[in-house]
Design a protein around this motif. Structure first.
Motif, PDB file in Angstrom:
ATOM      1  N   ARG A 156       0.813  -1.218   0.000  1.00  0.00           N
ATOM      2  CA  ARG A 156       0.000   0.000   0.000  1.00  0.00           C
ATOM      3  C   ARG A 156       0.846   1.268   0.000  1.00  0.00           C
ATOM      4  O   ARG A 156       0.313   2.368  -0.103  1.00  0.00           O
ATOM      5  CB  ARG A 156      -0.934  -0.002   1.221  1.00  0.00           C
ATOM      6  N   SER A 157       2.155   1.116   0.115  1.00  0.00           N
ATOM      7  CA  SER A 157       3.036   2.278   0.139  1.00  0.00           C
ATOM      8  C   SER A 157       3.133   2.898  -1.252  1.00  0.00           C
ATOM      9  O   SER A 157       2.876   2.247  -2.271  1.00  0.00           O
ATOM     10  CB  SER A 157       4.431   1.882   0.619  1.00  0.00           C
ATOM     11  N   GLY A 158       3.535   4.172  -1.271  1.00  0.00           N
ATOM     12  CA  GLY A 158       3.623   4.880  -2.546  1.00  0.00           C
ATOM     13  C   GLY A 158       4.591   4.237  -3.510  1.00  0.00           C
ATOM     14  O   GLY A 158       4.293   4.055  -4.699  1.00  0.00           O
ATOM     15  N   ALA A 159       5.799   3.893  -3.039  1.00  0.00           N
ATOM     16  CA  ALA A 159       6.812   3.339  -3.933  1.00  0.00           C
ATOM     17  C   ALA A 159       6.396   1.985  -4.486  1.00  0.00           C
ATOM     18  O   ALA A 159       6.606   1.689  -5.664  1.00  0.00           O
ATOM     19  CB  ALA A 159       8.147   3.217  -3.194  1.00  0.00           C
ATOM     20  N   MET A 160       5.794   1.139  -3.639  1.00  0.00           N
ATOM     21  CA  MET A 160       5.402  -0.187  -4.110  1.00  0.00           C
ATOM     22  C   MET A 160       4.197  -0.114  -5.051  1.00  0.00           C
ATOM     23  O   MET A 160       4.130  -0.837  -6.042  1.00  0.00           O
ATOM     24  CB  MET A 160       5.090  -1.100  -2.914  1.00  0.00           C
ATOM     25  N   ARG A 161       3.250   0.767  -4.737  1.00  0.00           N
ATOM     26  CA  ARG A 161       2.112   0.937  -5.649  1.00  0.00           C
ATOM     27  C   ARG A 161       2.600   1.407  -7.017  1.00  0.00           C
ATOM     28  O   ARG A 161       2.128   0.946  -8.064  1.00  0.00           O
ATOM     29  CB  ARG A 161       1.118   1.959  -5.082  1.00  0.00           C
ATOM     30  N   ALA A 162       3.560   2.327  -6.996  1.00  0.00           N
ATOM     31  CA  ALA A 162       4.089   2.834  -8.262  1.00  0.00           C
ATOM     32  C   ALA A 162       4.835   1.739  -9.020  1.00  0.00           C
ATOM     33  O   ALA A 162       4.738   1.642 -10.248  1.00  0.00           O
ATOM     34  CB  ALA A 162       5.022   4.016  -7.994  1.00  0.00           C
ATOM     35  N   THR A 163       5.572   0.909  -8.292  1.00  0.00           N
ATOM     36  CA  THR A 163       6.298  -0.185  -8.939  1.00  0.00           C
ATOM     37  C   THR A 163       5.329  -1.126  -9.655  1.00  0.00           C
ATOM     38  O   THR A 163       5.530  -1.490 -10.823  1.00  0.00           O
ATOM     39  CB  THR A 163       7.120  -0.973  -7.903  1.00  0.00           C
ATOM     40  N   LEU A 164       4.274  -1.524  -8.957  1.00  0.00           N
ATOM     41  CA  LEU A 164       3.308  -2.450  -9.556  1.00  0.00           C
ATOM     42  C   LEU A 164       2.536  -1.801 -10.695  1.00  0.00           C
ATOM     43  O   LEU A 164       2.245  -2.446 -11.708  1.00  0.00           O
ATOM     44  CB  LEU A 164       2.345  -2.955  -8.481  1.00  0.00           C
ATOM     45  N   ARG A 165       2.212  -0.520 -10.551  1.00  0.00           N
ATOM     46  CA  ARG A 165       1.498   0.174 -11.628  1.00  0.00           C
ATOM     47  C   ARG A 165       2.377   0.270 -12.863  1.00  0.00           C
ATOM     48  O   ARG A 165       1.926   0.039 -13.997  1.00  0.00           O
ATOM     49  CB  ARG A 165       1.072   1.565 -11.155  1.00  0.00           C
ATOM     50  N   GLY A 166       3.645   0.631 -12.661  1.00  0.00           N
ATOM     51  CA  GLY A 166       4.559   0.717 -13.797  1.00  0.00           C
ATOM     52  C   GLY A 166       4.781  -0.628 -14.460  1.00  0.00           C
ATOM     53  O   GLY A 166       4.823  -0.733 -15.693  1.00  0.00           O
ATOM     54  N   ALA A 167       4.913  -1.689 -13.637  1.00  0.00           N
ATOM     55  CA  ALA A 167       5.111  -3.030 -14.190  1.00  0.00           C
ATOM     56  C   ALA A 167       3.887  -3.471 -14.989  1.00  0.00           C
ATOM     57  O   ALA A 167       4.011  -4.013 -16.096  1.00  0.00           O
ATOM     58  CB  ALA A 167       5.396  -4.018 -13.061  1.00  0.00           C
ATOM     59  N   ALA A 168       2.698  -3.250 -14.431  1.00  0.00           N
ATOM     60  CA  ALA A 168       1.473  -3.641 -15.134  1.00  0.00           C
ATOM     61  C   ALA A 168       1.308  -2.855 -16.428  1.00  0.00           C
ATOM     62  O   ALA A 168       0.851  -3.394 -17.454  1.00  0.00           O
ATOM     63  CB  ALA A 168       0.259  -3.424 -14.231  1.00  0.00           C
ATOM     64  N   GLY A 169       1.692  -1.573 -16.413  1.00  0.00           N
ATOM     65  CA  GLY A 169       1.614  -0.773 -17.633  1.00  0.00           C
ATOM     66  C   GLY A 169       2.518  -1.303 -18.723  1.00  0.00           C
ATOM     67  O   GLY A 169       2.134  -1.367 -19.900  1.00  0.00           O
ATOM     68  N   LEU A 170       3.725  -1.721 -18.360  1.00  0.00           N
ATOM     69  CA  LEU A 170       4.648  -2.274 -19.352  1.00  0.00           C
ATOM     70  C   LEU A 170       4.114  -3.583 -19.921  1.00  0.00           C
ATOM     71  O   LEU A 170       4.219  -3.834 -21.134  1.00  0.00           O
ATOM     72  CB  LEU A 170       6.023  -2.495 -18.713  1.00  0.00           C
ATOM     73  N   VAL A 171       3.530  -4.434 -19.054  1.00  0.00           N
ATOM     74  CA  VAL A 171       2.970  -5.699 -19.543  1.00  0.00           C
ATOM     75  C   VAL A 171       1.844  -5.427 -20.533  1.00  0.00           C
ATOM     76  O   VAL A 171       1.742  -6.085 -21.576  1.00  0.00           O
ATOM     77  CB  VAL A 171       2.480  -6.566 -18.367  1.00  0.00           C
TER      78      VAL A 171
END
Length: 919
Positions: free
Chosen positions: A662-677
């Motif tokens: 739920r942290s900002g950095a981890m949410r951003a990591t998962l959002r960026g990863a999902a966007g690339l996929v």
């Protein structure tokens, strides 16, 4: 040979263990056998030992005991003592770690990480000569460093001829990847009846049926209650309590001098029969009869082992004896033990602490020193108890409160959260001055109780405590606390921009601008606003940052503000030092920071390897939150190959893991990863919407750093969705950002976006410029070359397009990024070039770990050195090399440089783009 007691009702578990032992030469295995006391763990292990002995395996054993649970590395020493002749052959850091841990050489006790790695190498060497069965009993009573090291080893024996079996009462422990759990449930009625058939004097008929019900399927209860055949056992007590009650009754029935001798064994843990008799005589006034051990043995309390050793028949006997002994008896025996060992203050310190009432300055100092030593060797459990007792013995209120705060911190680290909260509350109540009150308030706020401001994302109470420390003159305390808080705020809160509330507190510290701590705080709290300032100060200090702490602080600061090259040099330096020391507190975080910097620098394989090591250490440390963060980083690398991130799997099924996500950095990591996929799968519109939120301050996924770091994905998604206007706006935003933040990561994002918007008639001149540049982020440069090459092909500049695409291919191959390599090959085929099908390059067949092992081997590193570097056994390294050689079609290490480039070769050859562009 002693025949093991028949194991009844454990056919599945017996088969699994015997199968592992029978196939040990095919690879190692590790098991943890858990269940309540008396459930049959020791019987199962005894059967396996007999089976392994019959198949020619060497058996090594160790057992955790209450008496030695506070002695660091006691259990590991017992296990490795038969292998001591191999210690001189270990790599020097590992050799010294075991020599110090086992008392051969003086020095600071090693961390469990380094000692565990040394033990792994020693066991691997022994298993290469003869397959091993390692039996670790009563893990729950083992000293913390040994337990940590042994669980670490168990996760890394897959390639060794080694089976590890650990037993524990702890059925709530988290699952360990690579370690198979065998839970022993109560026996069913038929198995219980079969077991009672072998117990002399066991009841029959209705009495037996009643006994089976009362024993609740516990084999020890069936045997012991069956022997007594008593109907008087309390039916409302848990079955283990009934068995303890049975043993307690037998103990109480002994003659007093015998009882005191048995109590001496229980309190000391390692007392021999003669010593126990002397202790009892001193406490009682006369010696117990010469037959006292036979009396205790006849009562099924003690077991006599020739020539002089005695031990309790079962751990429940010891706990029963300690529970039923009267305070008067306990005090008398403790005093006698202290007299018996008066020349060994280390052994008697806890006995003396129990006997002491009121304050005792000398003893408090002695126990506090013990706590300091245990803290240094990563044993927070014993250290916290030592500081807690030292506080109780301390008369000076300032020192007493300081020790309570330290005890609370260490109790929190060891998982004793409730105890830590109680200790810190007592410290707050007693605090005699403003600084100590602030320190206690600070620690109360960071405890993971779920009832603090931080638990709901409110930094206010913690910041107030830091301000109070600073105002009371505790600048060092405040600085350390603020660094910790900044790390929490960046990584573990739900706030989209957690830096702002800290600015006033950071500035109030008034640290010198060139202090590495001040530089990291600036990077933590304002990576955009003060990015240029951080880079200037950190780069100026970097040439003299030779020590580990400065290299870590400055390297991480540069990483946070988007500088890559110097950050990687500093972080690699700090990481090497931490690795050599076996440092545990900062090392996992350093692995994560270095992983991201290494990725930005273009070495995806090494970056992934570092993240994998971080995740493994997170498991070793039992830190579910950090493990989830490391898996989140691995999801970023998986996304490069089109793998969809699985948030549930990444969280690991734990509350701590879910909180981290739920942290900002981890949410951003998962959002960026999902966007690339999404982008790789051709879902450009979906990718665009995911990635847009990273740069939108109004979006809950907003994260400036990740917004910049994923700009190339945003640009591609926008152009493939026909949204050129979004790309033009992104370029304007990036240029505005770069005007005040001149970080290489921002410069790279600007260059990529500009190149994507170049008109068709300027494509050739763009290539002329690009082929002589070296971007700070090679992966983004490779993506830019791929986009440029595709556009040149569509513009029918086929020959030039091929040159550009080959430059991209070289960069992707060097990382490696197989999915992007194949996309580049597809573009080359579309440009008319004939290329072999995917998978023809043998190096692509290697797993990330095989590639990492081969890269290190190509530099001339031995299997031992590689194992030390990657925290695996030398035999595991050998297995990876063997598998890699089969895939690569080579037979010797000397052939490796010919099939994969080393980093040294890449540096010597210069820029990869320049090489690809040469005719």
């Amino acid at each position: 040979m002693t025949t093991a007691q028949p194991v009844i009702g454990r056919e599945r578990e017996t088969a699994a263990l015997r199968h592992a032992v029978g196939h040990v030469t095919d690879g190692g295995a590790a098991f943890v056998v858990d269940g309540e006391a008396g459930i049959g763990k020791s019987s199962l292990v005894a059967d396996l030992v007999e089976y392994a002995d019959g198949r020619g395996l060497r058996v090594l054993t160790t057992t955790g005991t209450l008496a030695e649970s506070s002695e660091p590395y006691a259990a590991l020493h017992l296990l490795l003592y038969p292998l001591r002749a191999g210690i001189p052959d270990l790599p020097q850091p590992q050799r010294r770690a075991l020599d110090v841990a086992f008392g051969v050489t003086s020095g600071v006790q090693p961390s469990p990480l380094l000692a565990g790695l040394a033990a792994l190498t020693l066991l691997s060497d022994a298993a290469a000569a003869r397959p091993l069965l390692v039996v670790v009993e009563d893990l729950h009573w083992m000293d913390v460093p040994s337990r940590w090291a042994l669980r670490m080893i168990a996760r890394r024996v897959g390639e060794d001829s080694l089976v590890i079996v650990m037993t524990t009462r702890d059925s709530d422990a988290a699952e360990d990847p690579g370690v198979r759990r065998l839970h022993l449930a109560p026996l069913d009625a038929p198995a219980a009846d079969l077991l009672l058939d072998g117990v002399p004097g066991a009841p029959r008929g209705q009495a037996r049926r009643d006994l089976v019900l009362r024993a609740e399927g516990n084999p020890l209860a069936l045997r012991e209650l069956g022997r007594s055949a008593s109907e008087e056992h309390a039916r409302d007590r848990p079955v283990v309590g009934r068995v303890e009650q049975e043993f307690a009754g037998r103990f109480a029935g002994l003659e007093q001098s015998v009882r005191l001798a048995v109590l001496a064994v229980a309190l000391s843990g390692s007392t021999g029969a003669e010593e126990a008799a002397r202790v009892a005589a001193r406490a009682f006034g006369r010696f117990p009869p010469p037959t006292w051990t036979e009396q205790a043995s006849a009562s099924s309390l003690l077991v006599w082992e020739a020539p002089r050793a005695i031990r309790f028949r079962h751990p429940l006997v010891q706990s029963a004896v300690l529970a039923v002994a009267s305070p008067t008896e306990r005090t008398a025996v403790l005093r006698s033990l202290v007299t018996e060992h008066e020349d060994d203050p280390t052994r008697t310190v806890w006995w003396r602490a129990e006997l002491t009432t009121g304050h005792d300055y000398a003893l408090a100092e002695e126990i506090a020193a013990l706590g300091a030593g245990r803290t240094a060797m990563s044993d927070p459990l014993v250290a916290s108890r030592a500081y807690e007792r030292a506080a109780e013995l301390t008369s000076d209120v300032v020192r007493r409160v300081e020790r309570r705060i330290t005890a609370a911190e260490l109790a929190g680290l060891s998982g004793r959260i409730a105890d830590a909260a109680l200790l810190v509350q007592r410290a707050r109540d007693e605090a005699p001055d403003r600084l100590l009150a602030a320190r206690a308030a600070w620690f109360a706020e960071i405890l993971p109780t779920g009832r603090t401001g931080l638990a709901v994302g409110d930094l206010g109470p913690a910041l107030h405590a830091v301000s109070e420390m600073q105002a009371a003159g505790g600048v060092e305390d405040a600085t350390t606390a603020l660094l910790h808080l900044a790390a929490i705020a960046w990584d573990h809160t739900a706030e989209p921009d957690p830096g702002d509330p800290m600015l006033v507190v950071v500035e109030a510290l008034a640290l010198p601008d060139d202090d590495p701590r001040a530089i990291l705080l600036a990077a933590r709290t304002e990576p955009v606003v003060r990015g240029d300032h951080v880079m200037e100060r950190a780069l100026a200090a970097a040439p003299t940052a030779e020590d580990e702490e400065s290299a870590w602080l400055l390297g991480y600061a540069l990483n946070l503000v988007g500088e890559v090259e110097t950050a990687r040099v500093l972080l690699d330096r700090a990481l090497a030092s931490m690795r050599a020391r076996g440092e545990l507190r900062t090392f996992p975080q350093a692995l994560m920071g270095t992983s991201m910097t290494t990725y930005l620098a273009g070495d995806v394989a090494k970056a992934r390897s570092l993240a994998e090591q971080a995740e493994s250490l997170g498991r070793d440390l039992g830190d579910a939150g950090f493990s989830a963060a490391a898996r989140c980083a691995l999801a970023w690398f998986d996304a490069l190959e089109g793998v969809v991130p699985d948030a549930e799997q990444i969280a690991g099924g734990t509350q701590a893991g879910a909180q981290v996500l739920r942290s900002g950095a981890m949410r951003a990591t998962l959002r960026g990863a999902a966007g690339l996929v999404d982008l790789l799968a051709g879902r450009a519109s979906e990718a665009l919407e995911r990635l847009r939120g990273l740069s939108d301050p109004a979006h809950d996924g907003y994260h400036p750093w990740f917004g910049v770091a994923t700009s190339h994905d945003f640009v591609d998604a926008a152009l493939e969705s026909g949204r050129r206007g979004d790309v033009e706006q992104r370029l304007a935003d990036l240029e505005q950002l770069h005007a005040r933040w001149h970080a290489p990561i921002v410069r790279t994002a600007v260059d990529y976006t500009r190149l994507a918007l170049v008109p068709d008639d300027e494509l050739e001149s763009a290539w002329v410029t690009l082929q002589h540049e070296r971007w700070a982020m090679p992966y983004v440069q490779a993506r830019a070359l791929l986009r440029l090459g595709r556009r040149l092909r569509r513009a029918r500049r086929t020959t030039l397009a091929r040159a550009v695409l080959h430059a991209a291919l070289d960069l992707f191959a060097a990382m490696p990024a197989p999915t992007w390599e194949e996309r580049t090959r597809d573009a080359l085929r579309a440009a008319g070039e004939r290329l072999p099908a995917a998978g023809a390059r043998d190096v692509e067949l290697l797993t990330p770990q095989e590639l990492r092992v081969c890269t290190l081997a190509s530099r001339g590193m031995s299997n031992r050195a590689i194992g030390e570097h990657l925290f695996v056994s030398p035999r595991t390294v050998g297995a990876h090399l063997y598998a890699a050689f089969q895939k690569l079609g080579i037979s010797t290490r000397q052939q490796l440089p010919g099939v994969l480039p080393t980093e040294a070769e890449a540096e010597a050859d210069g820029d990869a783009v320049d090489r690809a562009a040469r005719p």
